[in-house]
Design a protein around this motif. Structure first.
Motif, PDB file in Angstrom:
ATOM      1  N   PHE A 127       0.848  -1.195   0.000  1.00 15.01           N
ATOM      2  CA  PHE A 127       0.000   0.000   0.000  1.00 15.01           C
ATOM      3  C   PHE A 127       0.881   1.241   0.000  1.00 15.01           C
ATOM      4  N   ALA A 128       1.901   1.257   0.891  1.00 18.81           N
ATOM      5  CA  ALA A 128       2.783   2.418   0.957  1.00 18.81           C
ATOM      6  C   ALA A 128       3.586   2.564  -0.330  1.00 18.81           C
ATOM      7  N   SER A 129       4.015   1.433  -0.930  1.00 16.74           N
ATOM      8  CA  SER A 129       4.742   1.528  -2.200  1.00 16.74           C
ATOM      9  C   SER A 129       3.853   2.108  -3.278  1.00 16.74           C
ATOM     10  N   GLY A 130       2.622   1.619  -3.347  1.00 16.52           N
ATOM     11  CA  GLY A 130       1.684   2.151  -4.329  1.00 16.52           C
ATOM     12  C   GLY A 130       1.465   3.630  -4.125  1.00 16.52           C
ATOM     13  N   PHE A 131       1.342   4.016  -2.852  1.00 16.13           N
ATOM     14  CA  PHE A 131       1.156   5.429  -2.525  1.00 16.13           C
ATOM     15  C   PHE A 131       2.341   6.248  -3.006  1.00 16.13           C
ATOM     16  N   LYS A 132       3.556   5.740  -2.767  1.00 13.97           N
ATOM     17  CA  LYS A 132       4.736   6.485  -3.187  1.00 13.97           C
ATOM     18  C   LYS A 132       4.817   6.577  -4.702  1.00 13.97           C
ATOM     19  N   ARG A 133       4.463   5.484  -5.388  1.00 12.81           N
ATOM     20  CA  ARG A 133       4.476   5.552  -6.842  1.00 12.81           C
ATOM     21  C   ARG A 133       3.392   6.485  -7.357  1.00 12.81           C
ATOM     22  N   ALA A 134       2.227   6.437  -6.704  1.00 13.94           N
ATOM     23  CA  ALA A 134       1.124   7.282  -7.181  1.00 13.94           C
ATOM     24  C   ALA A 134       1.502   8.742  -7.100  1.00 13.94           C
ATOM     25  N   PHE A 135       2.222   9.110  -6.050  1.00 15.39           N
ATOM     26  CA  PHE A 135       2.559  10.516  -5.875  1.00 15.39           C
ATOM     27  C   PHE A 135       4.003  10.816  -6.209  1.00 15.39           C
ATOM     28  N   LYS A 136       4.630   9.842  -6.890  1.00 17.12           N
ATOM     29  CA  LYS A 136       5.954  10.058  -7.451  1.00 17.12           C
ATOM     30  C   LYS A 136       6.983  10.489  -6.425  1.00 17.12           C
ATOM     31  N   ILE A 137       6.972   9.847  -5.281  1.00 16.99           N
ATOM     32  CA  ILE A 137       8.009  10.169  -4.304  1.00 16.99           C
ATOM     33  C   ILE A 137       8.814   8.912  -4.039  1.00 16.99           C
ATOM     34  N   LYS A 138      10.093   9.121  -3.735  1.00 12.70           N
ATOM     35  CA  LYS A 138      10.933   7.967  -3.493  1.00 12.70           C
ATOM     36  C   LYS A 138      10.768   7.467  -2.073  1.00 12.70           C
ATOM     37  N   ASP A 139      10.823   8.376  -1.133  1.00 11.79           N
ATOM     38  CA  ASP A 139      10.656   8.026   0.270  1.00 11.79           C
ATOM     39  C   ASP A 139       9.719   9.042   0.890  1.00 11.79           C
ATOM     40  N   PHE A 140       9.188   8.706   2.026  1.00 19.12           N
ATOM     41  CA  PHE A 140       8.303   9.648   2.685  1.00 19.12           C
ATOM     42  C   PHE A 140       9.051  10.885   3.147  1.00 19.12           C
ATOM     43  N   ALA A 141      10.278  10.703   3.585  1.00 15.67           N
ATOM     44  CA  ALA A 141      11.076  11.868   4.009  1.00 15.67           C
ATOM     45  C   ALA A 141      12.516  11.417   4.092  1.00 15.67           C
ATOM     46  N   ASN A 142      13.375  12.272   4.598  1.00 15.86           N
ATOM     47  CA  ASN A 142      14.797  11.908   4.644  1.00 15.86           C
ATOM     48  C   ASN A 142      15.328  11.806   6.048  1.00 15.86           C
ATOM     49  N   THR A 143      14.467  11.470   6.976  1.00 15.97           N
ATOM     50  CA  THR A 143      14.855  11.539   8.379  1.00 15.97           C
ATOM     51  C   THR A 143      15.984  10.567   8.731  1.00 15.97           C
ATOM     52  N   ILE A 144      15.837   9.321   8.247  1.00 19.75           N
ATOM     53  CA  ILE A 144      16.822   8.306   8.617  1.00 19.75           C
ATOM     54  C   ILE A 144      17.694   8.045   7.405  1.00 19.75           C
ATOM     55  N   PRO A 145      19.015   8.268   7.527  1.00 21.66           N
ATOM     56  CA  PRO A 145      19.873   8.071   6.351  1.00 21.66           C
ATOM     57  C   PRO A 145      19.828   6.624   5.902  1.00 21.66           C
ATOM     58  N   GLY A 146      19.651   6.445   4.615  1.00 21.58           N
ATOM     59  CA  GLY A 146      19.635   5.098   4.085  1.00 21.58           C
ATOM     60  C   GLY A 146      18.284   4.427   4.143  1.00 21.58           C
ATOM     61  N   HIS A 147      17.400   4.941   4.994  1.00 22.47           N
ATOM     62  CA  HIS A 147      16.117   4.261   5.133  1.00 22.47           C
ATOM     63  C   HIS A 147      14.935   5.117   4.725  1.00 22.47           C
ATOM     64  N   GLY A 148      15.123   6.419   4.672  1.00 22.77           N
ATOM     65  CA  GLY A 148      13.972   7.242   4.345  1.00 22.77           C
ATOM     66  C   GLY A 148      13.357   7.843   5.590  1.00 22.77           C
ATOM     67  N   GLY A 149      12.062   8.020   5.566  1.00 20.81           N
ATOM     68  CA  GLY A 149      11.414   8.684   6.694  1.00 20.81           C
ATOM     69  C   GLY A 149      10.922   7.684   7.730  1.00 20.81           C
ATOM     70  N   ILE A 150      10.321   8.225   8.760  1.00 23.23           N
ATOM     71  CA  ILE A 150       9.791   7.379   9.828  1.00 23.23           C
ATOM     72  C   ILE A 150       8.653   6.522   9.270  1.00 23.23           C
ATOM     73  N   MET A 151       7.844   7.119   8.397  1.00 25.11           N
ATOM     74  CA  MET A 151       6.737   6.344   7.815  1.00 25.11           C
ATOM     75  C   MET A 151       7.256   5.146   7.051  1.00 25.11           C
ATOM     76  N   ASP A 152       8.399   5.280   6.396  1.00 24.96           N
ATOM     77  CA  ASP A 152       8.929   4.152   5.647  1.00 24.96           C
ATOM     78  C   ASP A 152       9.194   2.971   6.569  1.00 24.96           C
ATOM     79  N   ARG A 153       9.616   3.260   7.780  1.00 25.19           N
ATOM     80  CA  ARG A 153       9.907   2.159   8.683  1.00 25.19           C
ATOM     81  C   ARG A 153       8.649   1.611   9.310  1.00 25.19           C
ATOM     82  N   PHE A 154       7.651   2.456   9.432  1.00 29.03           N
ATOM     83  CA  PHE A 154       6.486   2.032  10.194  1.00 29.03           C
ATOM     84  C   PHE A 154       5.302   1.614   9.359  1.00 29.03           C
ATOM     85  N   ASP A 155       5.462   1.575   8.044  1.00 26.00           N
ATOM     86  CA  ASP A 155       4.258   1.334   7.252  1.00 26.00           C
ATOM     87  C   ASP A 155       3.681  -0.052   7.465  1.00 26.00           C
ATOM     88  N   CYS A 156       4.539  -1.046   7.756  1.00 21.95           N
ATOM     89  CA  CYS A 156       3.979  -2.375   7.986  1.00 21.95           C
ATOM     90  C   CYS A 156       3.367  -2.515   9.370  1.00 21.95           C
TER      91      CYS A 156
END
Lengths: 454, 446
Positions: free
Chosen positions: B357-386
């Motif tokens: 769902f989060a991947s689809g959301f990112k593709r739909a809105f053309k973003i690579k990661d939710f944010a850049n908070t964590i280096p190498g991992h993206g944003g907090i949402m990227d870690r918590f989406d599951c």
């Protein structure tokens, strides 16, 4: 919602003015588009201004024939008037038919409102042909309804549920079953994502959920209000209708100062006049209804006769009490005390809310219609638009009444509390038993214990 | 989430692990542009700034870009896991604070995406309104929680008692104020944008805030109900990544091309085993197993109780098949370990759908990661989406299969009833308890 009219609008057609000014307002929006920053900034506006099909004239043939002779202005006025009367009579009929009928009607209205809003979403996003999506939207509606009705049924039909084995199973694992059903829908959504249409699909997903949040939760609050007593259902709805009509009439006759840019036809005179008229009318209406057990008693399900029964000892709220008038009013009116139902005092709160805050629900719907360039939600009711057009002010009201009852009137439901008690662990039950016994003894409901036989 | 990889990937692809998403996105963008009306003027995905701390950069300056990336991700993963252990050690209060902060950060990330999608950063009032709604909804939910769990404290303090009695009314009034502010802030040119952001805010609140409160409810049941689900999801991520790395061959779903069936199935089995072992480890300690209670006298949280049946070793007879394999007739297990199988099965099978769902959301809105908070991992949402689906599942699971209603809440409701209703319930309860033999029959009847 009934439109209030500017007095300075002159003797022009009331309803064609209404049509024109709406179009003008739309036109304003359209005019600003090409040159405005919004046209550049809002990436998705260029190609998907929905083509609003011209409203088909839904007026039944017989009405059309009967009103042939009149000019277009008065014809419109008559159609609106006749439909208003028809709806009000329909309302009384349904009340007479009883609680089951009311629940079914609420459910029907909910489904129609949901359908209207979802159809608008499809038009806005040109997503009518998205794979699966219509099925999914209805599936989510069924899931959420199942969840809410399940919670209600478990509360109010306690005895019936305890009797039937499959019902007991469904009730015990209700949350789990609802969640599993919802998850199935969620997974279907994820699996249905098509590469070209990601964004559209997410938009429709969100649109569906927001619609569910608004329409379904509120309709269940309406039903819970109904179970408290039909008066808690009838009086709020009547107050909103009355406010609509009164504000329209005051605006028609005295309207001069516009109220808000969003709805240019609303006026301060209509607003204030509507407020006072509604408070007074609902005061008397509450007096009328408070006398009958049919309206005042909580709706209960009688397990033996398998029907709904409204029969009880009316609570304090619905028994006449004497209130001493403050000195000022005493001088004016020369009465010392007055006999009122306490419910009438509450009705003042309800009608104030309906008159002051209710219109915001209408402004919200107006803004929504302007944002998405639609004149009405649908064409279901000739002269009035869709079901949502009539019910947009009701939603805030239903939530308010529910919160009001929960905070100021009713305590928790006793049978639900007992049900929870019986599910607890034995030692928890024992500790609660002792706490309750001490509490009752303190209140004098139980004679003090002579011996502690623990 | 950790990306599973095709085994057939070459080194070059390894190197472009991070940019692979971008590649498939541009491909998607071309096709999208033709039919998706909304892509015309939407571009502005800023290139993610390299957020890696200077110290890490220096230490890894010698390695090639591919391994550097790998090491950055690895180090950050270890850092996050250690941080997790530290806050567990610090106790329930700190955990609640962390959940609250994560919630605020996730909300901020999603709302920021909304702003950049709709170019609506300068809408009048809207930032204020979004945060105001977050505050309202949090106030409502925390108020319900506090009333349940801190019942005695609330009864003691007068202002708290009033706040608690009229809680729903106050929350509704606060929400209404925000609603009216929204209506009054509607500006002619920006109606649609404002409605979009309103809808976006509410959906975000629905997802982020409700789930974080379910997490806190789970926490109050016992820290084990908080730790085990989160660990299962993390383990599933890592194990699926490992299995995909070493054995991955068959792609799983078009939405996330780097996920493989081998990773999925391998992750499933290893997570179930991990769940069983972890729950065995944790079920022995009261700190994890006892419901979190607020002690009025010491004014702090305590985890001290008699462990329930769920956390006491019981003998289970093995089915004959297993008996012949392992040579044991019975095995000692905590019943909780059986439940953990259900939890880890859900995490492995349904958790990935949250990720899709989060991947689809990112593709739909053309973003690579939710944010850049964590280096190498993206944003907090990227870690918590599951985690979000997991939290709801655990809460529903507990409510349906484990716990009954909360006793203090029941007392609270009892005391709010009318006296005649209380008497009626008292008599029913007495009859019930006498039947069960918990009350001696000598009790004087009322």
């Amino acid at each position: 919602m009934t439109e209030l009219r500017r007095r300075g609008g002159g003797g022009g057609d009331p309803d064609s003015t209404e049509n024109i000014s709406d179009k003008e307002a739309d036109g304003d929006d359209k005019l600003t588009f090409p040159g405005e920053g919004e046209g550049e900034m809002e990436g998705d506006s260029k190609a998907d201004t929905p083509d609003v099909p011209p409203s088909t004239d839904n007026t039944p043939q017989c009405l059309n024939k009967a009103l042939e002779g009149l000019s277009s202005r008065w014809k419109n006025w008559w159609i609106r008037g006749i439909l208003s009367l028809t709806m009000i009579i329909g309302f009384f009929l349904i009340i007479y038919l009883g609680p089951i009928m009311l629940i079914l009607v609420v459910m029907g209205v909910q489904i129609k409102c949901f359908h209207e809003i979802i159809t608008i979403g499809y038009r806005v996003y040109h997503s009518y042909d998205l794979p699966w999506f219509r099925t999914l939207s209805w599936y989510f509606l069924i899931c959420v309804n199942y969840f809410f009705y399940g919670e209600t049924v478990a509360d109010y039909f306690g005895a019936l549920v305890q009797r039937e084995e499959p019902l007991q199973f469904l009730v015990r694992y209700h949350r789990f079953i609802s969640f599993a059903l919802y998850l199935a829908g969620f997974c279907m959504f994820v699996l249905s994502l098509v590469k070209k249409h990601y964004r559209l699909q997410f938009y429709m997903f969100a649109w569906t959920h927001v619609t569910l949040l608004i329409v379904v939760t509120q309709s269940h609050l309406v039903i819970q209000n109904l179970f408290e007593g039909m008066i808690w259902f009838i009086v709020p709805i009547s107050i909103v209708i009355c406010n609509d009509i009164m504000a329209y009439l005051f605006g028609f006759f005295f309207g001069r100062t516009p109220l808000i840019k969003l709805s240019p036809k609303k006026t301060w005179e209509g607003f204030i006049g509507g407020f006072f008229a509604t408070v007074v009318l609902s005061f008397f209406f509450a007096y009328l209804l408070s006398q009958y057990q049919y309206f005042v008693c909580p709706v209960e399900y009688n397990s033996e006769t398998n029907r709904f029964a409204v029969e009880c000892e009316p609570s304090n709220l619905f028994m006449i009490q004497e209130y001493t008038l403050p000195a000022v009013v005493q001088n004016a009116v020369r009465w010392k005390t007055v006999n009122l139902y306490p419910f009438q005092i509450h009705s003042i709160a309800l009608s104030s809310f309906a008159s002051l805050i209710g219109p915001f629900g209408g402004f919200f719907a107006s803004g929504f219609k302007r944002a998405f360039k639609i004149k009405d939600f649908a064409d279901t009711i000739p002269g009035h638009g869709g079901i949502m057009d009539r019910f947009d002010c009701q939603y805030l009201m239903a939530t308010f009444v529910h919160v009001y009852i929960a905070s100021f009137i009713r305590g928790p439901n006793p049978s639900k509390v007992l049900q929870q008690l019986l599910v607890l662990q034995p030692e928890q039950q024992l500790s609660i038993f002792n706490t309750l016994r001490n509490h009752l003894r303190e209140n004098g409901m139980l004679p003090p214990a002579v011996e502690e036989a623990q | 989430m950790a990306e599973l990889r095709h085994r057939g990937a070459t080194d070059k692809e390894l190197q472009h692990q991070n940019s692979e998403d971008k590649g498939s996105e541009t491909e998607g963008k071309e096709r999208d542009g033709a039919s998706d009306n909304e892509t015309k003027s939407d571009s502005g995905v800023p290139v993610p700034a390299d957020d890696t701390p200077v110290v890490l950069n220096k230490a890894l300056s010698g390695l090639s870009s591919r391994w550097k990336n790998w090491w950055v991700r690895g180090i950050l993963t270890l850092a996050m896991i250690s941080f997790f252990f530290i806050i567990i050690y610090l106790g329930p209060m700190v955990l609640m604070m962390i959940v609250l902060c994560v919630q605020i950060k996730c909300f901020h990330e999603i709302i920021t995406i909304g702003y950049s999608v709709y170019h609506s950063y300068h809408l009048p009032w809207f930032r204020t309104l979004s945060w105001y709604f977050l505050l309202c909804v949090n106030y409502f939910f925390y108020g319900e929680t506090v009333t349940d769990y801190f019942f005695t404290l609330v009864q003691r303090e007068e202002p708290l008692r009033i706040l608690s009695k009229y809680h729903r009314f106050i929350s509704f009034a606060l929400y209404l104020t925000g609603f009216c502010m929204f209506v009054l802030s509607l500006v002619k040119k920006h109606y649609r944008l404002q409605f979009y952001m309103f809808g976006w805010t509410h959906v975000t609140l629905l997802i982020v805030v409700t789930q974080s409160h379910l997490i806190i409810h789970n926490l109050f049941e016992g820290m084990i109900w908080f730790i085990v689900p989160i660990s299962c999801v993390i383990c599933n991520d890592i194990m699926a990544y490992m299995f995909g790395f070493f054995f991955g061959r068959t792609p799983l779903i078009k939405l996330s091309p780097k996920k493989t069936w081998e990773g999925f199935i391998g992750g499933f089995f290893s997570t179930v085993v991990f769940g069983i072992l972890l729950s065995y480890l944790m079920s022995g300690y009261r700190f994890f197993v006892c419901p979190v209670e607020f002690n009025n006298d010491s004014n702090s949280f305590t985890v001290y109780c008699e462990p329930s049946e769920l956390f006491q070793l019981q003998n289970y007879g093995l089915p004959p098949v297993l008996q012949s394999i392992t040579g044991w007739t019975t095995v000692k297990l905590y019943p909780f370990q059986i439940h953990s199988i259900a939890l880890s099965a859900f995490a492995s099978i349904m958790g990935p759908f949250g990720g899709f769902f989060a991947s689809g959301f990112k593709r739909a809105f053309k973003i690579k990661d939710f944010a850049n908070t964590i280096p190498g991992h993206g944003g907090i949402m990227d870690r918590f989406d599951c985690q979000y689906l997991m939290a709801t599942f655990v809460n529903v699971y507990i409510a349906s299969f484990i716990r009954g209603p909360n006793p203090s809440k029941v007392i609270q409701q009892l005391l709010a009833l009318r006296p005649d209703q209380q008497l009626h319930i008292f008599n029913s309860l007495k009859a019930h308890l006498t039947e069960k033999g918990l009350l001696p029959a000598l009790e004087e009847a009322a």
